[in-house]
Design a protein around this motif. Structure first.
Motif, PDB file in Angstrom:
ATOM      1  N   UNK A 113       0.865  -1.330  -0.082  1.00 47.18           N
ATOM      2  CA  UNK A 113      -0.491   0.078  -0.113  1.00 47.18           C
ATOM      3  C   UNK A 113       0.855   1.205  -0.111  1.00 47.18           C
ATOM      4  N   UNK A 114      -0.403   2.479  -0.191  1.00 47.08           N
ATOM      5  CA  UNK A 114       0.784   3.815  -0.340  1.00 47.08           C
ATOM      6  C   UNK A 114       0.812   3.943   0.938  1.00 47.08           C
ATOM      7  N   UNK A 115       1.620   4.458   1.722  1.00 47.05           N
ATOM      8  CA  UNK A 115       2.003   4.680   3.260  1.00 47.05           C
ATOM      9  C   UNK A 115       3.020   5.834   3.516  1.00 47.05           C
ATOM     10  N   UNK A 116       2.257   6.783   4.286  1.00 47.32           N
ATOM     11  CA  UNK A 116       3.349   7.758   4.687  1.00 47.32           C
ATOM     12  C   UNK A 116       4.668   7.600   5.621  1.00 47.32           C
ATOM     13  N   UNK A 117       5.463   7.360   5.218  1.00 47.42           N
ATOM     14  CA  UNK A 117       7.193   7.075   5.896  1.00 47.42           C
ATOM     15  C   UNK A 117       7.051   7.163   6.751  1.00 47.42           C
ATOM     16  N   UNK A 118       6.459   8.582   7.720  1.00 50.51           N
ATOM     17  CA  UNK A 118       7.086   7.994   8.811  1.00 50.51           C
ATOM     18  C   UNK A 118       6.001   8.212  10.383  1.00 50.51           C
ATOM     19  N   UNK A 235       1.228  24.954  12.281  1.00 52.07           N
ATOM     20  CA  UNK A 235       2.302  24.558  11.904  1.00 52.07           C
ATOM     21  C   UNK A 235       2.169  23.984  10.666  1.00 52.07           C
ATOM     22  N   UNK A 236       3.676  23.913  10.154  1.00 50.80           N
ATOM     23  CA  UNK A 236       2.944  23.022   8.823  1.00 50.80           C
ATOM     24  C   UNK A 236       4.362  21.544   8.677  1.00 50.80           C
ATOM     25  N   UNK A 237       4.533  20.149   8.598  1.00 50.76           N
ATOM     26  CA  UNK A 237       5.202  19.865   8.874  1.00 50.76           C
ATOM     27  C   UNK A 237       5.502  19.033   7.470  1.00 50.76           C
ATOM     28  N   UNK A 238       6.405  18.166   7.332  1.00 53.30           N
ATOM     29  CA  UNK A 238       6.807  17.491   5.723  1.00 53.30           C
ATOM     30  C   UNK A 238       7.422  16.380   6.328  1.00 53.30           C
ATOM     31  N   UNK A 239       6.254  15.176   5.337  1.00 50.14           N
ATOM     32  CA  UNK A 239       6.094  13.911   5.404  1.00 50.14           C
ATOM     33  C   UNK A 239       6.418  13.832   4.915  1.00 50.14           C
ATOM     34  N   UNK A 240       6.641  12.000   3.539  1.00 52.49           N
ATOM     35  CA  UNK A 240       6.930  11.442   2.618  1.00 52.49           C
ATOM     36  C   UNK A 240       6.168  10.196   2.566  1.00 52.49           C
ATOM     37  N   UNK A 241       5.625  10.402   1.364  1.00 50.70           N
ATOM     38  CA  UNK A 241       5.031   9.008   0.796  1.00 50.70           C
ATOM     39  C   UNK A 241       5.739   8.362   0.150  1.00 50.70           C
TER      40      UNK A 241
END
Length: 289
Positions: A113-118, A235-241
Motif C-alpha cells: 500500500x502507499x503509506x506515509x513513511x513516518x 504549523x506545517x510539517x513535512x512528511x514522505x509518501x
C-alpha cells in the motif's frame, strides 16, 4: 612442443576472456548459490532480466535469446514500465532501449500500500516479490537506475478533498493531528541506486524499494494552536509518501538508466517479500521510536 604451446596459449586467453565476459560471469553463477547483501540465499525459481550495455546496437542484438534489454553503453536510456495484466507476469515487450521510444518491461503490481513513511502503522508495507541486482562485465564501470513517475489527478484530488477521513492514505495523519488538515504534495524525491562493477566476485543487492516505488513529499498544516481553523499561525510539517509503481496515484512510470560503461546488469525477481520500511530507515524517513 609447438602444439602444447598453442594449447597453453589458448587456455590462457580463454581464462582472461572469462574474467571480463558478462555472459561467462552469468553462467558461472548458475552452479554457485548466491547470497545477497541482506543475507538471503538466492535459490529457487525466479525471473532473470539482463540489461546489456551496447556501444552500437545491431540487428543481431534483436535476435538475442532470453530476457534482455539493450541500453546505451554510455549515457541515459529509458526503460518504460507496464503493469502485467491479470494472468500474466514478467515479460520484455521491447528489448531495444537505444531508440527514441526506449525499452518496455512488464512486471506485476508490487503488492504493498502507499503509506506515509513516518507513520506506517497498520499499512501493508511488504511487497509480493523482491528484486536483486548485481553488475557484471568489465571492472571499474557502473550504472545508476532511478525509478520515475508522475502524480495522477487522483493524487491531487485526495490531497484537496475536504473529507480526508475517507482517504485510506491519510488515516494515521488524522489520528495524530486531527481532521482539520491542509495537505499538499511537495517535491519528488529521487531514490537512485548506483551499481559499481569492482574487481572480484559481485554480490547481489536488494533493490526492491528503489525499483518498485517512488517517494514524494507532502506538506501538512494542522490546527497546532487548537483554535478550530487552519491559518498562517498553524504549523506545517513535512512528511514522505512511498508509492508503489502502478498504483492509481501514479502514472508514466519508467526506469531512468544512466550508464557509465557497464556491459551487464543482472536483475533477479524472487517470489518473497521485502518490507519497504527498512529502506525508509536507511533514508531517514522512518517513524521516530
Amino acid at each position: 612442443m609447438k602444439k602444447l604451446f598453442l594449447l597453453t596459449l589458448l587456455l590462457a586467453l580463454f581464462a582472461a576472456c572469462e574474467k571480463t565476459d558478462p555472459i561467462a560471469d552469468l553462467e558461472s553463477d548458475v552452479v554457485l548459490k548466491s547470497t545477497a547483501d541482506d543475507g538471503i540465499k538466492l535459490v529457487g525459481e525466479h525471473f532473470n532480466l539482463n540489461i546489456i550495455g551496447v556501444a552500437d546496437k545491431t540487428m543481431k542484438d534483436d535476435l538475442a535469446a532470453g530476457n534482455v534489454i539493450f541500453v546505451d553503453l554510455f549515457g541515459k536510456t529509458i526503460i518504460n514500465l507496464q503493469e502485467a495484466p491479470e494472468g500474466e507476469s514478467f515479460a520484455v515487450l521491447d528489448k531495444n532501449g537505444t531508440d527514441e521510444d526506449g525499452a518496455l518491461f512488464q512486471l506485476p503490481d508490487p503488492g504493498f500500500e502507499p503509506y506515509v513513511t513516518e507513520l506506517p502503522y497498520g499499512f501493508d508495507t511488504e511487497t509480493d516479490y523482491s528484486v536483486y541486482a548485481r553488475p557484471l562485465g568489465k571492472p571499474m564501470t557502473g550504472a545508476t537506475i532511478t525509478t520515475m513517475a508522475e502524480l495522477s489527478e487522483l493524487a491531487y484530488w485526495i490531497a484537496e478533498t475536504e473529507d480526508k477521513k475517507t482517504v485510506r492514505l491519510w488515516e494515521n495523519l488524522i489520528d495524530e493531528y486531527g481532521e482539520a488538515l491542509l495537505i499538499s504534495w511537495g517535491e519528488f524525491i529521487p531514490n537512485p541506486i548506483t551499481f559499481e562493477r569492482l574487481k572480484g566476485k559481485q554480490i547481489f543487492q536488494n533493490v526492491t524499494a528503489e525499483l518498485l516505488s517512488v517517494v514524494y513529499e507532502i506538506l501538512v498544516t494542522y490546527d497546532s494552536n487548537a483554535d478550530g481553523v487552519i491559518d498562517v499561525f498553524d504549523e506545517t510539517l513535512t512528511f514522505h509518501v512511498r508509492i508503489p509503481i502502478f498504483d492509481e496515484l501514479l502514472e508514466e512510470e519508467y526506469w531512468k538508466y544512466d550508464n557509465d560503461g557497464l556491459k551487464l546488469l543482472q536483475l533477479r525477481f524472487y517470489p518473497w517479500g521485502t518490507d519497504m520500511t527498512d529502506e525508509d530507515i536507511e533514508d531517514g524517513w522512518a517513524a521516530e521510536e
